[in-house]
Design an enzyme around this catalytic site. Structure first.
Site, short mmCIF file in Angstrom:
data_model
loop_
_atom_site.label_atom_id
_atom_site.label_comp_id
_atom_site.label_asym_id
_atom_site.label_seq_id
_atom_site.Cartn_x
_atom_site.Cartn_y
_atom_site.Cartn_z
N SER A 63 0.85 -1.19 0.00
CA SER A 63 0.00 0.00 0.00
C SER A 63 0.89 1.23 0.00
O SER A 63 2.11 1.13 0.03
CB SER A 63 -0.89 0.00 1.25
OG SER A 63 -0.10 0.31 2.36
N LYS A 64 0.24 2.36 0.00
CA LYS A 64 0.94 3.65 -0.01
C LYS A 64 1.91 3.78 1.17
O LYS A 64 2.95 4.40 1.06
CB LYS A 64 -0.11 4.76 0.12
CG LYS A 64 -0.01 5.75 -1.00
CD LYS A 64 -0.96 6.88 -0.78
CE LYS A 64 -0.34 8.15 -1.30
NZ LYS A 64 -0.30 8.23 -2.73
N ARG A 65 1.51 3.15 2.24
CA ARG A 65 2.32 3.15 3.46
C ARG A 65 3.76 2.70 3.19
O ARG A 65 4.69 3.08 3.85
CB ARG A 65 1.64 2.16 4.41
CG ARG A 65 1.81 2.38 5.84
CD ARG A 65 0.65 1.69 6.61
NE ARG A 65 0.30 0.36 6.10
CZ ARG A 65 0.93 -0.75 6.42
NH1 ARG A 65 1.95 -0.73 7.22
NH2 ARG A 65 0.53 -1.92 5.92
N GLU A 90 1.46 8.68 -10.03
CA GLU A 90 2.38 9.38 -9.12
C GLU A 90 3.84 9.13 -9.53
O GLU A 90 4.65 10.04 -9.50
CB GLU A 90 2.14 8.91 -7.68
CG GLU A 90 0.91 9.55 -7.07
CD GLU A 90 0.51 8.90 -5.76
OE1 GLU A 90 0.33 9.61 -4.77
OE2 GLU A 90 0.36 7.65 -5.73
#
Ligand code: GLU
Length: 481
Positions: free
Chosen positions: A250-252, A260
């Site tokens: 995930s983005k984490r 992006e």
């Protein structure tokens, strides 16, 4: 002919983990000279958004993928947006009802939730108990007359479903553990299981390549293929991509969406190369390769069953490799918007000194993984220096001063500052001061850039030019010359 599809739901930006599914489908199609199809699964109207469709098409194109059929290019098996295929699902659902393969279920969401709760408390599987399958004619009539909303459920036969997954081998599921599942929601939109199977059938998909998170859906799909009198396609469930802490990526974990990465200025070929390393590696185990070179040898069967780990450092390493070998004009065009935003280059492109800019990019690229880093890596050429107190103290030391004084003297004599005569200048200073290595380079580097690291010193000197070098060194001379 082999036909594969990538079937994203446009509910957010295309994440690197999902995009990887597209990449392997595309690669498989390339390898077998088949067709790669883009199908948009937008039946969840509340969560789907058209802007994500536009964006994902743009992102996949940026990556270098193209498809033979899809919402933007058309094709013989369209429409390719599920939201435009409603009539198809309705007709087939009606057929299922007529053939008694499916039935109306009047259980309300609240009742279903209540039963699931009780099942959980009593340690039973929270599956639907199939109660509307056995309604009497009288009960059915009463429900119909009441006008209550209903879903349509598929009658799951109590079978053992066995299939050969191209990556995971033999998979087996006992369907007596699965309740009858919904194929049409009460708002008359198809469920995921139903829409996927109907579309894979009508679009003549031969291989379904998707994430392992769909593995448990596959037996339901196989039952639907049987009901549609269609031989199921072959399945290949790709292992999932995890973060370094082994939880779902995930983005984490610093993993971004494709757009992006694009905004950060990673080169698409680096991202593509990196995505292929997630769960696969070429026979020669080389980590850097061009897609064109591996198409012929790609085998989906050797893909890893174990989940892959997303490694931002490796991606950055690859990003840097591709930047180092990229065409300078291309890099310059990619760099200009970042430099303009930073105020380093004029907004009017015609006013940009492109010869100098190319020298800067060439000097800076060895420290970059993506093009947005050009701002940080090139600011020594565009901005006045900021030197830390520690560095200033170091520069005022006797040993640094002896280097800087001679360097300044040589700059005054010099008429050009080519890599060759820069080297000669350093040799002269070394001979006179008997200072070599870091003791020689560091004062000059710090005086010219204010930093301990950066591009090659001779490139910096050449780009700055004699006058700027003189100005920068002069301010650190304790005794003015
Ligand atoms: N729409 C599904 C997803 O985004 C794809 C399902 C499939 O590939 O069968 O996960």
């Amino acid at each position: 002919m082999i036909r594969v599809r990538f079937a994203p739901s446009p509910t957010g930006l295309l994440h690197i983990g999902n995009a990887r599914v597209a990449v392997f489908n595309w690669l498989f199609a390339q390898r077998h000279k088949g067709a790669f199809i883009l199908r948009i699964e937008d039946t969840d109207v509340a969560r789907s958004d058209k802007k994500y469709i536009t964006q994902l098409i743009e992102d996949l194109h940026w990556l270098g993928l193209s498809w033979q059929e899809g919402p933007d290019v058309g094709g013989n098996y369209g429409p390719y947006l599920q939201s435009e295929r409603q009539h198809i699902y309705s007709d087939i659902c009606q057929k299922f009802l007529n053939e008694e393969l499916a039935y109306r279920c009047y259980c309300t969401p609240e009742e279903l939730e209540e039963r699931r709760k009780i099942a959980r408390l009593t340690g039973k599987p929270p599956r639907y108990d199939n109660r509307c399958r056995i309604l009497t004619d009288k009960q059915k009539r009463a429900f119909e007359e009441s006008g209550l909303p209903y879903t349509i459920r598929f009658k799951v036969p109590e079978e053992i479903i066995v299939f050969e997954d191209l990556i995971r081998g033999t998979c087996q599921f006992d369907m007596s553990l699965t309740g009858d599942f919904v194929i049409m929601r009460s708002d008359r939109t198809p469920s995921f299981h139903f829409a996927v199977t109907v579309d894979d059938t009508l679009m003549q998909i031969t291989h379904v390549i998707r994430g392992e998170d769909h593995l448990s859906n596959t037996p339901c799909h196989i039952l639907l293929f049987h009901a549609l009198k269609q031989k199921p396609p072959q399945f290949a469930h790709l292992s999932l991509t995890m973060g370094t802490d082994h939880t779902l990526l995930s983005k984490r974990h610093g993993a971004f969406s494709l757009s992006e990465y694009r905004k950060l200025g990673y080169l698409p070929e680096a991202i593509l190369n990196y995505m292929m390393l997630l769960g696969w590696s070429p026979r020669d185990k080389k980590e850097k390769f061009r897609v064109e070179d591996i198409v012929e040898t790609f085998e989906i069967g050797v893909m890893s069953k174990a989940s892959s780990i997303f490694d931002q450092q490796k991606l950055d390493w690859l990003g840097g490799q591709y930047i180092r070998e990229a065409d300078l004009d291309r890099l310059m065009n990619l760099a200009i918007p970042y430099l303009q935003t930073a105020g380093f280059t004029p907004t009017d492109e015609n006013k940009i000194d492109k010869t100098r800019l190319k020298l800067i990019i060439d000097a800076a690229r060895s420290n970059m993984s993506c093009m947005s880093q050009i701002v940080e890596e090139s600011n020594i050429f565009f901005k006045d220096l900021v030197v830390s107190e520690t560095h200033a103290a170091f520069l005022s030391s006797e040993i640094s001063q002896s280097v800087l004084v001679l360097f300044y003297r040589e700059l005054q004599k010099a008429t050009v500052l080519s890599p060759q005569n820069f080297k000669e200048i350093l040799t002269i200073i070394q001979k006179e001061t008997k200072i070599g290595g870091k003791g020689l380079y560091l004062p000059i580097r710090l005086a010219l850039t204010g930093r301990e690291h950066g591009p090659e010193l001779h490139s910096i000197a050449r780009i700055l030019g004699i006058e700027t070098c003189k100005i920068r060194v002069e301010r650190f001379l304790v005794k003015k010359i």
